[in-house]
Design a protein around this motif. Structure first.
Motif, mmCIF file in Angstrom:
data_model
loop_
_atom_site.group_PDB
_atom_site.id
_atom_site.type_symbol
_atom_site.label_atom_id
_atom_site.label_comp_id
_atom_site.label_asym_id
_atom_site.label_seq_id
_atom_site.Cartn_x
_atom_site.Cartn_y
_atom_site.Cartn_z
ATOM 1 N N LEU A 360 59.698 -43.466 -25.926
ATOM 2 C CA LEU A 360 59.163 -42.282 -25.252
ATOM 3 C C LEU A 360 60.085 -41.848 -24.114
ATOM 4 O O LEU A 360 60.217 -40.664 -23.828
ATOM 5 N N ARG A 361 60.736 -42.825 -23.482
ATOM 6 C CA ARG A 361 61.608 -42.493 -22.342
ATOM 7 C C ARG A 361 62.934 -41.899 -22.827
ATOM 8 O O ARG A 361 63.283 -40.778 -22.478
ATOM 9 N N VAL A 362 63.624 -42.640 -23.684
ATOM 10 C CA VAL A 362 64.956 -42.185 -24.111
ATOM 11 C C VAL A 362 64.838 -41.069 -25.160
ATOM 12 O O VAL A 362 65.594 -40.110 -25.148
ATOM 13 N N GLY A 363 63.854 -41.208 -26.041
ATOM 14 C CA GLY A 363 63.696 -40.189 -27.083
ATOM 15 C C GLY A 363 62.713 -39.111 -26.652
ATOM 16 O O GLY A 363 61.974 -38.597 -27.475
ATOM 17 N N MET A 364 62.721 -38.804 -25.373
ATOM 18 C CA MET A 364 61.728 -37.846 -24.834
ATOM 19 C C MET A 364 61.692 -36.585 -25.695
ATOM 20 O O MET A 364 62.708 -35.965 -25.958
ATOM 21 N N ALA A 365 60.496 -36.245 -26.140
ATOM 22 C CA ALA A 365 60.381 -35.137 -27.086
ATOM 23 C C ALA A 365 60.344 -33.778 -26.401
ATOM 24 O O ALA A 365 60.546 -32.750 -27.042
ATOM 25 N N VAL A 366 60.056 -33.773 -25.113
ATOM 26 C CA VAL A 366 60.082 -32.497 -24.361
ATOM 27 C C VAL A 366 60.963 -32.731 -23.132
ATOM 28 O O VAL A 366 60.470 -33.016 -22.047
ATOM 29 N N PRO A 367 62.290 -32.643 -23.334
ATOM 30 C CA PRO A 367 63.169 -33.057 -22.247
ATOM 31 C C PRO A 367 63.390 -31.995 -21.159
ATOM 32 O O PRO A 367 63.878 -32.296 -20.081
ATOM 33 N N GLY A 368 62.984 -30.753 -21.436
ATOM 34 C CA GLY A 368 63.482 -29.650 -20.610
ATOM 35 C C GLY A 368 62.547 -29.121 -19.542
ATOM 36 O O GLY A 368 61.626 -29.801 -19.083
ATOM 37 N N ARG A 369 62.815 -27.876 -19.181
ATOM 38 C CA ARG A 369 62.084 -27.237 -18.075
ATOM 39 C C ARG A 369 60.613 -27.016 -18.432
ATOM 40 O O ARG A 369 60.294 -26.535 -19.510
ATOM 41 N N LEU A 370 59.725 -27.334 -17.478
ATOM 42 C CA LEU A 370 58.318 -26.946 -17.568
ATOM 43 C C LEU A 370 58.095 -26.109 -16.305
ATOM 44 O O LEU A 370 57.655 -26.630 -15.278
ATOM 45 N N PRO A 371 58.418 -24.815 -16.347
ATOM 46 C CA PRO A 371 58.521 -24.048 -15.102
ATOM 47 C C PRO A 371 57.189 -23.783 -14.396
ATOM 48 O O PRO A 371 56.194 -23.463 -15.039
ATOM 49 N N ARG A 372 57.226 -23.944 -13.103
ATOM 50 C CA ARG A 372 56.052 -23.749 -12.260
ATOM 51 C C ARG A 372 56.411 -22.818 -11.094
ATOM 52 O O ARG A 372 57.588 -22.679 -10.763
ATOM 53 N N ILE A 373 55.367 -22.247 -10.460
ATOM 54 C CA ILE A 373 55.621 -21.333 -9.340
ATOM 55 C C ILE A 373 55.253 -22.024 -8.032
ATOM 56 O O ILE A 373 54.159 -22.592 -7.913
ATOM 57 N N VAL A 374 56.160 -21.967 -7.064
ATOM 58 C CA VAL A 374 55.863 -22.547 -5.751
ATOM 59 C C VAL A 374 54.707 -21.756 -5.141
ATOM 60 O O VAL A 374 54.799 -20.536 -4.993
ATOM 61 N N PRO A 375 53.590 -22.451 -4.829
ATOM 62 C CA PRO A 375 52.412 -21.697 -4.383
ATOM 63 C C PRO A 375 52.536 -21.174 -2.950
ATOM 64 O O PRO A 375 53.268 -21.745 -2.133
ATOM 65 N N HIS A 376 51.825 -20.094 -2.699
ATOM 66 C CA HIS A 376 51.671 -19.617 -1.319
ATOM 67 C C HIS A 376 50.578 -20.496 -0.691
ATOM 68 O O HIS A 376 49.902 -21.237 -1.383
ATOM 69 N N ASN A 377 50.376 -20.410 0.543
ATOM 70 C CA ASN A 377 49.316 -21.158 1.257
ATOM 71 C C ASN A 377 49.351 -22.647 0.943
ATOM 72 O O ASN A 377 48.324 -23.259 0.680
ATOM 73 N N ALA A 378 50.526 -23.237 0.904
ATOM 74 C CA ALA A 378 50.621 -24.685 0.684
ATOM 75 C C ALA A 378 51.680 -25.233 1.641
ATOM 76 O O ALA A 378 52.382 -24.463 2.315
ATOM 77 N N GLN A 379 51.789 -26.546 1.680
ATOM 78 C CA GLN A 379 52.848 -27.175 2.489
ATOM 79 C C GLN A 379 54.196 -26.606 2.055
ATOM 80 O O GLN A 379 54.381 -26.401 0.857
ATOM 81 N N PRO A 380 55.123 -26.362 3.000
ATOM 82 C CA PRO A 380 56.448 -25.882 2.574
ATOM 83 C C PRO A 380 57.078 -26.862 1.573
ATOM 84 O O PRO A 380 56.968 -28.071 1.748
ATOM 85 N N PHE A 381 57.685 -26.305 0.546
ATOM 86 C CA PHE A 381 58.329 -27.136 -0.479
ATOM 87 C C PHE A 381 59.817 -27.226 -0.129
ATOM 88 O O PHE A 381 60.549 -26.231 -0.204
ATOM 89 N N VAL A 382 60.233 -28.419 0.299
ATOM 90 C CA VAL A 382 61.587 -28.575 0.851
ATOM 91 C C VAL A 382 62.446 -29.434 -0.078
ATOM 92 O O VAL A 382 62.043 -30.529 -0.461
ATOM 93 N N VAL A 383 63.614 -28.912 -0.437
ATOM 94 C CA VAL A 383 64.587 -29.692 -1.216
ATOM 95 C C VAL A 383 65.951 -29.506 -0.563
ATOM 96 O O VAL A 383 66.302 -28.381 -0.169
ATOM 97 N N ASP A 384 66.706 -30.573 -0.462
ATOM 98 C CA ASP A 384 68.010 -30.532 0.227
ATOM 99 C C ASP A 384 67.870 -29.913 1.621
ATOM 100 O O ASP A 384 68.711 -29.093 2.047
ATOM 101 N N ASP A 385 66.813 -30.241 2.307
ATOM 102 C CA ASP A 385 66.542 -29.711 3.664
ATOM 103 C C ASP A 385 66.367 -28.206 3.710
ATOM 104 O O ASP A 385 66.466 -27.593 4.774
ATOM 105 N N LYS A 386 66.144 -27.582 2.574
ATOM 106 C CA LYS A 386 65.918 -26.129 2.563
ATOM 107 C C LYS A 386 64.519 -25.849 2.049
ATOM 108 O O LYS A 386 64.089 -26.468 1.058
#
Ligand code: HEM
Length: 587
Positions: A360-386
């Motif tokens: 299941l790990r190496v042969g992952m059948a859905v390896p790609g993007r599962l796109p989501r939207i960063v919500p409003h009214n939530a904790q700031p979503f910070v990556v690489d200090d941005k």
């Protein structure tokens, strides 16, 4: 037309072109310098138009291209669309795909599946929760135990057919597994099976698989051209069939789903197990059909491709292969008695469970993007200090999670069941993202787990198996779920070649551990080329393949019987592959 009118038209055409050119220029400038994501690195073309990500996605296996770009731009938040980032900070997975406050699904992406308001595509959190509440009981562990006899029944049918055919016919294991998993889910979702395993006398071909391929093949096009999707949706079936003859099978599949529902509504559940329709009584006829069909599509190819990839990895490493066969009690231990294989018993075999998890790990059948939207009214979503602005589209791929050395250590890309057998291994479960996580995680994971466990046990107790020497593996294709390129699926060779393979020294050799050993074994030359950002370049005799790093090369050499010629161009156009071809060695 008067000369004056002509001049006026020419004038309007020039003005129109200028306005259009100014619009394109200004929007390009906006996306590059003034858009909220302007400070995030990535390819210029990705920042200004979605065509870039469609092109990369359509190329086959986009995750490797994205991984390379993350390295090139030295970023954990790569801009892959005007308003989309791909994230590689693994600590953020549970923030995006959380149980309590998940980032919502990005509707435009899921619209391309053409199944509005199913549990899979529903974007509205409340409506999704309600649908999921209806379906949860049938997918529970207790529900799966009731489904278990069907899995055994289908597995026995498949094994018997392989046994009958293996001496005279080529067998495509990937198709055999697809027939099996589709039939299991059909019984579950439709209360009826299309009898795909026995559809053809001497092969595992089926019109249903052709229909699946047509659906999967059109998915990225539907993403890229939403207008086309809407127009096609309004045209009569006959016209669409004319435009794309492949779609005939898709309509056939829809009609089949509908006929199953009609049958169910007339006769009720005549099976001994629960069926999905039972839980959907509050839905309209049309919504019932769409939901059942969606579940079928979500559960069939995914499980089959995991099984195929798992078998390839197990067979490519004699030590793992032997350990599994021994853990299962040896080849030939299956006597046709289903009691031997009860799921509860099988789950106690730690090495088998470790192989299932690693598949299941190496042969992952859905390896790609599962796109989501960063919500409003939530904790700031910070990556690489941005801070990533609310409204941006984000995703972390299972591929990113499963190849992370931070999580799995230096052998992250290697198929190694032993990683699941250490005292501290329990904590690794949280990083197994094959089924995603949180409130939108796969509802069918208990079913999939049971199928992979049971079917691996049947195969490895029923047959002596080996990979054939020097076969050409098919190209790996990510069409949201992993598919083998059907044109390149390789059949199981006939008996006279089995002897040859049984004598092949490659098959008895332990795994090659590093590049130096691999070079020695293969007589090929392996080097890291600076222009390809650390990717491994290798030249030898034979065919062409490409690998992402040195840890991939060694097992690949073993699997492919070495004489491979690898080269990587500066653009890192990579074809990593897995192998649907397996030999059945007679006892
Ligand atoms: C190895 C096999 C499988 C894999 C790797 C897999 C993977 C996934 C993933 C990654 C998701 C999340 C999709 C997203 O967020 O867009 C998902 C959702 C889903 N899967 Fe699976 N799946 C498998 C088997 C199954 C089976 C056997 C079934 C049904 C019997 C199934 C039914 C579903 C459904 C209905 C959803 C939507 C759940 C929701 O949004 O609440 N899957 N699956």
């Amino acid at each position: 037309m008067h000369q004056g009118d002509r001049n006026q038209l020419a004038f309007l055409a020039v003005i129109g072109s200028l306005v259009l050119a100014a619009y394109f220029l200004l929007s390009r400038l906006y996306y590059l310098y003034f858009h909220p994501l302007a400070s995030f690195p990535g390819p210029t073309n990705a920042a200004t138009s979605r065509r870039w990500i469609y092109r990369v996605t359509d190329s086959g296996f986009p995750e490797e291209e994205l991984e390379w770009l993350h390295k090139k731009h030295q970023t954990s938040a790569l801009r892959i669309g005007p308003n989309e980032l791909h994230i590689t900070d693994v600590s953020k997975y549970k923030v995006i795909y959380s149980q309590a406050n998940p980032f919502p699904k990005w509707g435009e992406f899921y619209e391309a599946f053409n199944s509005p308001h199913t549990v899979f595509t529903e974007v509205d959190a409340k409506m999704h929760k309600e649908r999921r509440r209806l379906l949860n009981p049938v997918f529970s562990r207790a529900g799966v135990f009731k489904l278990e006899p069907i899995i055994h029944d289908k597995a026995r049918t498949m094994i018997k057919k392989i046994d009958r055919l293996r001496e005279k016919n080529d067998i495509n294991v990937y198709d055999a597994l697809r027939c099996l998993t589709t039939e299991v889910i059909m019984e579950f979702a439709f209360a009826k099976s299309a009898n795909m395993l026995e559809e053809q006398e001497t092969s595992f071909e089926s019109w249903f698989l052709t229909a699946f391929d047509a659906v999967a093949g059109s998915l990225w096009k539907m993403q890229e051209f939403p207008l086309l999707r809407k127009v096609a949706g309004c045209l009569p079936d006959k016209v669409v069939e004319r435009l794309d003859p492949q779609l005939v099978n898709v309509f056939r599949m829809l009609k089949y789903a509908e006929s199953c529902l009609n049958h169910y509504e007339m006769h009720g559940n005549t099976t001994s197990h629960p069926v999905v329709f039972e839980d959907l009584s509050s839905l309209s006829h049309k919504n019932k059909v769409t939901e059942a069909l969606d579940i079928l599509i979500a559960g069939a190819d995914t499980t089959a491709s995991t099984l195929t990839a798992g078998m390839m990895h197990i067979l490519s490493n004699p030590k793992i292969h032997t350990n599994l066969v021994n853990a299962l009690g040896g080849v030939g231990a299956y006597s046709g008695n289903a009691e031997v294989f009860q799921l509860l018993e099988l789950e106690k075999i730690e090495y088998l469970t470790a192989c299932v998890k690693e598949s299941l790990r190496v042969g992952m059948a859905v390896p790609g993007r599962l796109p989501r939207i960063v919500p409003h009214n939530a904790q700031p979503f910070v990556v690489d200090d941005k801070v990533i602005p609310p409204g941006s589209i984000v995703s972390i791929s299972a591929y990113t999670m499963h190849t992370s050395e931070e999580i799995w250590g230096p052998d992250a890309r290697i198929f190694n069941p032993d990683r699941w057998l250490k005292p501290e291994s329990k904590s690794l479960d949280q990083y197994l993202c094959t089924f995603s996580k949180g409130s939108r995680k796969c509802i069918g994971q208990n079913v999939a787990f049971a199928e992979v466990t049971i079917v691996l046990a049947y195969f490895f107790r029923s047959f002596k198996m080996a990979l054939p020497p020097g076969f050409q593996p098919p190209e790996r294709k990510d069409k949201f779920t992993m598919e083998c390129n059907p044109m390149q699926s390789i059949p199981i060779p006939k008996l006279h070649r089995l002897i040859e393979s049984a004598q092949s020294p490659t098959l008895n050799r332990p795994a090659i551990g590093n590049v130096e050993d691999a070079e020695q074994e293969s007589g090929a030359e392996i080097s890291s080329s600076p222009e390809s950002s650390g990717l491994v370049s290798m030249r030898g005799k034979g065919r062409t393949a490409s690998f992402h790093d040195s840890s991939d090369v060694a097992p690949a050499l073993l699997r492919t019987n070495i004489n491979i010629h690898i080269h990587i161009n500066g653009n890192s156009h990579i074809h990593r592959q897995f192998f649907p071809c397996i030999l059945f060695v007679p006892d």
